[in-house]
Design a protein around this motif. Structure first.
Motif, short mmCIF file in Angstrom:
data_model
loop_
_atom_site.label_atom_id
_atom_site.label_comp_id
_atom_site.label_asym_id
_atom_site.label_seq_id
_atom_site.Cartn_x
_atom_site.Cartn_y
_atom_site.Cartn_z
N ASN A 58 26.77 52.92 17.36
CA ASN A 58 25.85 51.78 17.44
C ASN A 58 24.64 52.05 16.57
O ASN A 58 23.80 52.89 16.92
CB ASN A 58 25.42 51.55 18.90
N PRO A 59 24.49 51.36 15.44
CA PRO A 59 23.36 51.62 14.52
C PRO A 59 21.99 51.44 15.17
O PRO A 59 21.03 52.08 14.78
CB PRO A 59 23.58 50.59 13.40
N ASN A 60 21.90 50.57 16.18
CA ASN A 60 20.62 50.34 16.86
C ASN A 60 20.17 51.54 17.69
O ASN A 60 19.02 51.60 18.10
CB ASN A 60 20.72 49.11 17.75
N PHE A 61 21.10 52.46 17.95
CA PHE A 61 20.74 53.62 18.77
C PHE A 61 19.65 54.45 18.11
O PHE A 61 18.78 55.01 18.80
CB PHE A 61 21.98 54.49 19.01
N LEU A 62 19.67 54.56 16.79
CA LEU A 62 18.68 55.36 16.07
C LEU A 62 17.49 54.55 15.59
O LEU A 62 16.69 55.04 14.79
CB LEU A 62 19.36 56.06 14.88
N SER A 63 17.37 53.32 16.05
CA SER A 63 16.22 52.51 15.66
C SER A 63 14.96 53.05 16.31
O SER A 63 15.00 53.71 17.36
CB SER A 63 16.43 51.05 16.07
N LEU A 64 13.82 52.77 15.70
CA LEU A 64 12.54 53.26 16.22
C LEU A 64 12.29 52.73 17.63
O LEU A 64 11.79 53.46 18.50
CB LEU A 64 11.41 52.85 15.28
N ASP A 65 12.63 51.47 17.86
CA ASP A 65 12.41 50.89 19.18
C ASP A 65 13.21 51.63 20.25
O ASP A 65 12.70 51.91 21.34
CB ASP A 65 12.81 49.41 19.18
N ASN A 66 14.47 51.95 19.96
CA ASN A 66 15.29 52.64 20.95
C ASN A 66 14.83 54.07 21.15
O ASN A 66 14.90 54.60 22.28
CB ASN A 66 16.76 52.62 20.54
N ILE A 67 14.38 54.73 20.08
CA ILE A 67 13.85 56.09 20.23
C ILE A 67 12.63 56.09 21.13
O ILE A 67 12.44 57.00 21.96
CB ILE A 67 13.53 56.69 18.85
N GLU A 68 11.78 55.06 21.01
CA GLU A 68 10.63 54.94 21.91
C GLU A 68 11.08 54.71 23.35
O GLU A 68 10.48 55.25 24.28
CB GLU A 68 9.73 53.81 21.44
N VAL A 69 12.13 53.94 23.52
CA VAL A 69 12.67 53.72 24.87
C VAL A 69 13.14 55.03 25.47
O VAL A 69 12.87 55.34 26.65
CB VAL A 69 13.81 52.69 24.82
N ILE A 70 13.83 55.84 24.65
CA ILE A 70 14.30 57.15 25.14
C ILE A 70 13.11 58.02 25.54
O ILE A 70 13.12 58.67 26.59
CB ILE A 70 15.14 57.85 24.05
N GLY A 71 12.08 58.03 24.68
CA GLY A 71 10.90 58.85 24.97
C GLY A 71 10.19 58.44 26.24
O GLY A 71 9.82 59.28 27.07
N GLU A 72 10.01 57.13 26.42
CA GLU A 72 9.33 56.66 27.62
C GLU A 72 10.16 56.91 28.88
O GLU A 72 9.62 57.30 29.92
CB GLU A 72 9.03 55.16 27.49
N ALA A 73 11.47 56.71 28.77
CA ALA A 73 12.34 56.94 29.93
C ALA A 73 12.39 58.41 30.31
O ALA A 73 12.54 58.75 31.49
CB ALA A 73 13.74 56.42 29.63
N ALA A 74 12.27 59.28 29.31
CA ALA A 74 12.35 60.72 29.58
C ALA A 74 11.03 61.33 30.02
O ALA A 74 10.99 62.49 30.44
CB ALA A 74 12.85 61.45 28.33
N THR A 75 9.95 60.56 29.96
CA THR A 75 8.63 61.12 30.26
C THR A 75 8.52 61.61 31.69
O THR A 75 8.06 62.73 31.95
CB THR A 75 7.54 60.07 29.98
N ILE A 76 8.91 60.78 32.65
CA ILE A 76 8.76 61.15 34.05
C ILE A 76 9.62 62.36 34.39
O ILE A 76 9.15 63.33 35.00
CB ILE A 76 9.11 59.95 34.95
N ALA A 77 10.88 62.35 33.96
CA ALA A 77 11.75 63.52 34.19
C ALA A 77 11.22 64.73 33.44
O ALA A 77 11.32 65.86 33.92
CB ALA A 77 13.17 63.21 33.74
N GLY A 78 10.64 64.50 32.26
CA GLY A 78 10.09 65.61 31.47
C GLY A 78 8.92 66.30 32.16
O GLY A 78 8.82 67.53 32.14
N LEU A 79 8.04 65.51 32.76
CA LEU A 79 6.91 66.11 33.49
C LEU A 79 7.41 67.00 34.62
O LEU A 79 6.91 68.12 34.82
CB LEU A 79 6.00 65.01 34.04
N LEU A 80 8.39 66.50 35.36
CA LEU A 80 8.93 67.29 36.47
C LEU A 80 9.67 68.52 35.97
O LEU A 80 9.62 69.58 36.60
CB LEU A 80 9.86 66.42 37.32
N ALA A 81 10.33 68.41 34.82
CA ALA A 81 11.05 69.56 34.26
C ALA A 81 10.08 70.64 33.81
O ALA A 81 10.37 71.84 33.94
CB ALA A 81 11.93 69.11 33.09
N VAL A 82 8.93 70.25 33.29
CA VAL A 82 7.93 71.23 32.84
C VAL A 82 7.45 72.08 34.01
O VAL A 82 7.40 73.32 33.92
CB VAL A 82 6.74 70.52 32.16
N VAL A 83 7.09 71.44 35.12
CA VAL A 83 6.59 72.23 36.26
C VAL A 83 7.75 72.92 36.98
O VAL A 83 7.55 73.99 37.58
CB VAL A 83 5.77 71.37 37.24
#
Length: 351
Positions: A58-83
Motif C-alpha cells: 500500500n503506497p499510502n503506508f509510507l506517506s507522511l500523514d500515515n507515519i505521523e499516525v504511527i508516531g502518535e499511536a505509538a506515543t502512549i505505549a512508548g512512554l510505558l515501554a520507557v519506564v
C-alpha cells in the motif's frame, strides 16, 4: 667428551586472541556498528523490512500523514515501554502500567470537570495519583516481600477496578474544548506532533539518567547482582521504590495523553493491553528480563517496529486479533533469543 646441548632462544609469550583482536585498529564502519549494537541493528533491519513490505502493498503506508499516525499511536505505549525498561533493568516488572494509565485518564478528566475546566488541576491530580500508585507498588514489593510479578499483576486488576468504580464504567468528561488538552492531542512544535515531543523528551531524560549518572550505574548494578550492589553500599529499597514511582508517574502522563487523544477519561478503552506492549517492546529492545541489561534506544526502536507492524496490519484490513498473535509471537521470540545469547540452561533439560 661431553657436549652442551644447543639451547633455542625463548619465544615471547603469545598474546591471547582476545588481546590481539582488541589491538586491531577499528574501521569507521566497525566503530559505528559497535556503537549501535547488534540488537539495535537487528531491530533496524526488521523495521526496514516491515516498512518495505507494507509500503509495497500500500503506497499510502509510507506517506507522511500515515507515519505521523504511527508516531502518535505509538506515543502512549512508548512512554510505558520507557519506564518499563527502567523497572526491568532494576530486576523488577510492572504489569499494572496499563491499568495505571486508565486510572490516571479517568482522574484527569474528573478533576478537570470538578475544578471548573481547569486543565492543570486535571493533569496535577493524575500525576499525584500515578506517583501514589507507583509508591504503593514499590512498598508492597519491598516491605510486603511480594514478588514484583504477583504484586503488579494484582495491581493490574485492582487499578482497573478502581477506575471502573469511580467512573461507573463510563467515559468521563469532555476536554477538547480546553486549549491545553487540544494542544496535547493536536498541537505541533516545529511541525512534529506534541505527543511525539513528549515521548522524545521523556525518553531522552531517562536515557541520560541511565547512561551518564551514578543513579543509572547503580540501577544497572542492582539488576545485575543485587547482593554485590548491597555490599557496595547501594540502598536497594530506595532505588526500587523510586523506579516504581517513576513508572507510575510516567504512566499518569500516558493517561493524560490518552484523555487528550480520545477527548474524555477512559477507564479501560485505550489502555487495555498496554502492559503487554510495554513488556514486549522492552524485551525486543534488549532488556534482560532478569535485570541488569537494556537501554532506551533499543526500546524505542522496538516501539517503532510494533507500531509500524500494527498500523500495517490495520491498513491491510487484517483482523485486529492477529495483532495480538504477532505481539505474543514477538515476545516469545525475544525471550528465546535472549536465552540462547546468554547460554542459559533450558528449563527441564540437563545443563
Amino acid at each position: 667428551m661431553s657436549t652442551t646441548p644447543a639451547t633455542t632462544p625463548a619465544l615471547p609469550p603469545a598474546r591471547p586472541a582476545a588481546d590481539r583482536r582488541a589491538r586491531r585498529p577499528r574501521t569507521v564502519l566497525g566503530s559505528v556498528l559497535g556503537s549501535v549494537g547488534g540488537q539495535n541493528l537487528s531491530l533496524l533491519g526488521a523495521l526496514a523490512l516491515v516498512l518495505a513490505l507494507f509500503g509495497s502493498l500500500n503506497p499510502n503506508f509510507l506517506s507522511l500523514d500515515n507515519i505521523e499516525v504511527i508516531g502518535e499511536a505509538a506515543t502512549i505505549a512508548g512512554l510505558l515501554a520507557v519506564v518499563q525498561t527502567v523497572v526491568i533493568i532494576c530486576g523488577g516488572l510492572d504489569i499494572s502500567v496499563g491499568s495505571q494509565a486508565g486510572l490516571a485518564s479517568v482522574v484527569s478528566a474528573m478533576a478537570f470537570t470538578a475544578s471548573g475546566a481547569n486543565a492543570f488541576a486535571g493533569v496535577g491530580a493524575a500525576l499525584l495519583v500515578g506517583a501514589g500508585v507507583g509508591l504503593f507498588n514499590g512498598a508492597v514489593i519491598i516491605y510486603g516481600r511480594v514478588n514484583p510479578t504477583i504484586a503488579t499483576l494484582a495491581g493490574l486488576a485492582a487499578y482497573k477496578g478502581v477506575a471502573q468504580l469511580v467512573s461507573g464504567g463510563r467515559a468521563q468528561g469532555y476536554v477538547l474544548n480546553d486549549p491545553v488538552f487540544v494542544f496535547l492531542s493536536r498541537g505541533r512544535v516545529a511541525g512534529v506532533p506534541t505527543m511525539v515531543w513528549i515521548l522524545v523528551l521523556v525518553a531522552a531524560a531517562v536515557h541520560v539518567l541511565l547512561k551518564y549518572t551514578d543513579i543509572g550505574r547503580n540501577v544497572y548494578a542492582i539488576g545485575g547482582n543485587d547482593t554485590a550492589a548491597r555490599l557496595a553500599g547501594i540502598n536497594l529499597n530506595k532505588y526500587l521504590i523510586s523506579a516504581y514511582v517513576l513508572s507510575g508517574t510516567v504512566a499518569a502522563v500516558a493517561g493524560v495523553l490518552l484523555t487528550a487523544r480520545t477527548g474524555s477519561g477512559q477507564p479501560v478503552s485505550g489502555s487495555e493491553g498496554l502492559e503487554l506492549q510495554s513488556i514486549t517492546a522492552a524485551a525486543l529492545g534488549g532488556c534482560a528480563l532478569k535485570g541488569g541489561k537494556g537501554g532506551i534506544g533499543g526500546t524505542l526502536l522496538a516501539v517503532a517496529l510494533l507500531g509500524a507492524l500494527q498500523n500495517g496490519l490495520t491498513v491491510q484490513g487484517i483482523n485486529a486479533f492477529w495483532q495480538n498473535v504477532a505481539q505474543g509471537t514477538l515476545l516469545v521470540a525475544a525471550v528465546v533469543i535472549q536465552q540462547r545469547r546468554n547460554r542459559d540452561r533450558a528449563v527441564g533439560l540437563p545443563a
